[in-house]
Design an enzyme around this catalytic site. Structure first.
Site, PDB file in Angstrom:
ATOM      1  N   ASP A  79       0.855  -1.190   0.000  1.00  0.00           N
ATOM      2  CA  ASP A  79       0.000   0.000   0.000  1.00  0.00           C
ATOM      3  C   ASP A  79       0.893   1.243   0.000  1.00  0.00           C
ATOM      4  O   ASP A  79       1.903   1.308   0.698  1.00  0.00           O
ATOM      5  CB  ASP A  79      -0.918  -0.002   1.229  1.00  0.00           C
ATOM      6  CG  ASP A  79      -2.062   0.973   1.074  1.00  0.00           C
ATOM      7  OD1 ASP A  79      -3.217   0.524   0.934  1.00  0.00           O
ATOM      8  OD2 ASP A  79      -1.814   2.200   1.083  1.00  0.00           O
ATOM      9  N   ASN A  93     -12.848  -3.162   2.465  1.00  0.00           N
ATOM     10  CA  ASN A  93     -13.818  -2.076   2.586  1.00  0.00           C
ATOM     11  C   ASN A  93     -14.786  -2.164   1.405  1.00  0.00           C
ATOM     12  O   ASN A  93     -14.357  -2.317   0.259  1.00  0.00           O
ATOM     13  CB  ASN A  93     -13.104  -0.724   2.581  1.00  0.00           C
ATOM     14  CG  ASN A  93     -12.283  -0.506   3.837  1.00  0.00           C
ATOM     15  OD1 ASN A  93     -12.729  -0.830   4.932  1.00  0.00           O
ATOM     16  ND2 ASN A  93     -11.080   0.022   3.688  1.00  0.00           N
ATOM     17  N   HIS A 110     -10.329  -5.296  -3.315  1.00  0.00           N
ATOM     18  CA  HIS A 110      -8.990  -5.502  -2.757  1.00  0.00           C
ATOM     19  C   HIS A 110      -9.114  -5.838  -1.283  1.00  0.00           C
ATOM     20  O   HIS A 110     -10.049  -5.408  -0.609  1.00  0.00           O
ATOM     21  CB  HIS A 110      -8.105  -4.266  -2.960  1.00  0.00           C
ATOM     22  CG  HIS A 110      -8.698  -2.988  -2.438  1.00  0.00           C
ATOM     23  ND1 HIS A 110      -9.663  -2.290  -3.145  1.00  0.00           N
ATOM     24  CD2 HIS A 110      -8.501  -2.305  -1.295  1.00  0.00           C
ATOM     25  CE1 HIS A 110     -10.010  -1.221  -2.453  1.00  0.00           C
ATOM     26  NE2 HIS A 110      -9.332  -1.211  -1.317  1.00  0.00           N
ATOM     27  N   HIS A 153      -6.956  -5.687   2.272  1.00  0.00           N
ATOM     28  CA  HIS A 153      -5.797  -5.149   2.989  1.00  0.00           C
ATOM     29  C   HIS A 153      -5.291  -6.229   3.957  1.00  0.00           C
ATOM     30  O   HIS A 153      -6.070  -6.742   4.770  1.00  0.00           O
ATOM     31  CB  HIS A 153      -6.194  -3.944   3.844  1.00  0.00           C
ATOM     32  CG  HIS A 153      -6.752  -2.767   3.103  1.00  0.00           C
ATOM     33  ND1 HIS A 153      -6.030  -1.606   2.892  1.00  0.00           N
ATOM     34  CD2 HIS A 153      -7.975  -2.550   2.545  1.00  0.00           C
ATOM     35  CE1 HIS A 153      -6.792  -0.735   2.246  1.00  0.00           C
ATOM     36  NE2 HIS A 153      -7.976  -1.271   2.015  1.00  0.00           N
TER      37      HIS A 153
HETATM   38  P1  AMP Z   1      -9.835   1.448   0.279  1.00  0.00           P
HETATM   39  O1  AMP Z   1     -10.150   2.617   1.146  1.00  0.00           O
HETATM   40  O2  AMP Z   1     -10.114   0.131   0.955  1.00  0.00           O
HETATM   41  O3  AMP Z   1     -10.462   1.563  -1.092  1.00  0.00           O
HETATM   42  O4  AMP Z   1      -8.263   1.470   0.124  1.00  0.00           O
HETATM   43  C1  AMP Z   1      -7.577   1.864  -1.011  1.00  0.00           C
HETATM   44  C2  AMP Z   1      -6.116   1.740  -0.672  1.00  0.00           C
HETATM   45  O5  AMP Z   1      -5.368   1.848  -1.871  1.00  0.00           O
HETATM   46  C3  AMP Z   1      -5.601   2.817   0.278  1.00  0.00           C
HETATM   47  O6  AMP Z   1      -5.037   2.208   1.442  1.00  0.00           O
HETATM   48  C4  AMP Z   1      -4.536   3.541  -0.556  1.00  0.00           C
HETATM   49  O7  AMP Z   1      -3.433   3.958   0.201  1.00  0.00           O
HETATM   50  C5  AMP Z   1      -4.156   2.481  -1.573  1.00  0.00           C
HETATM   51  N1  AMP Z   1      -3.630   2.987  -2.836  1.00  0.00           N
HETATM   52  C6  AMP Z   1      -4.176   3.928  -3.641  1.00  0.00           C
HETATM   53  N2  AMP Z   1      -3.405   4.120  -4.725  1.00  0.00           N
HETATM   54  C7  AMP Z   1      -2.365   3.269  -4.627  1.00  0.00           C
HETATM   55  C8  AMP Z   1      -1.229   2.991  -5.426  1.00  0.00           C
HETATM   56  N3  AMP Z   1      -0.990   3.647  -6.581  1.00  0.00           N
HETATM   57  N4  AMP Z   1      -0.356   2.048  -5.009  1.00  0.00           N
HETATM   58  C9  AMP Z   1      -0.552   1.398  -3.842  1.00  0.00           C
HETATM   59  N5  AMP Z   1      -1.611   1.613  -3.035  1.00  0.00           N
HETATM   60  C10 AMP Z   1      -2.506   2.537  -3.410  1.00  0.00           C
END
Ligand code: AMP
Ligand code: ZN
Length: 114
Positions: A30, A87, A100, A102
């Site tokens: 992340d 989420n 996705h 986490h």
């Molecule tokens: P969510 O709130 O569950 O949709 O989480 C999206 C996650 O994607 C967040 O923790 C962001 O930090 C992560 N994220 C967004 N863009 C990128 C990226 N380019 N590379 C890695 N992680 C990302």
């Protein structure tokens, strides 16, 4: 072909620190880690969220859990513990509309989540 950010990572159009890749799943760090270990596991196929999973996708979900086990061992979280979070939708704060999971570990976490 979807233009979402995780599809673009899957296609290597934007960089990511990839930890695992196979025919159907990519796992990468992340970009804004919330714990010492914070890995995202993403199906290569564009699926918006849990509610969009079809019966044919359930083997993929099982595969993701196998990869979670392997990564938990690789990063020695298997005994200390970890959190696996998906989420879904606005109340959960889903920011990227590509399914996705986490994988978070390496520190003590509180409950309930914020
Ligand atoms: P969510 O709130 O569950 O949709 O989480 C999206 C996650 O994607 C967040 O923790 C962001 O930090 C992560 N994220 C967004 N863009 C990128 C990226 N380019 N590379 C890695 N992680 C990302
Ligand atoms: Zn996508």
């Amino acid at each position: 072909m979807s233009d979402c950010i995780f599809c673009r990572i899957v296609r290597k159009e934007i960089p990511a620190e990839i930890i695992h890749e196979d025919a159907s799943v990519v796992a990468f760090k992340d970009i804004q880690p919330q714990a010492p270990i914070h890995i995202l596991l993403v199906p290569k196929k564009h699926i918006g969220r849990v509610m969009d999973l079809k019966p044919d996708d359930m083997a993929l979900v099982a595969d993701i859990h196998k990869i979670v086990q392997a990564l938990a061992r690789k990063f020695t979280l298997h005994e200390s513990g970890f959190r696996l979070v998906a989420n879904n939708g606005s109340n959960a704060g889903q920011a990227v509309d590509h399914l996705h999971y986490h994988l978070l570990g390496g520190r003590k976490m509180g409950w309930p989540p914020g």
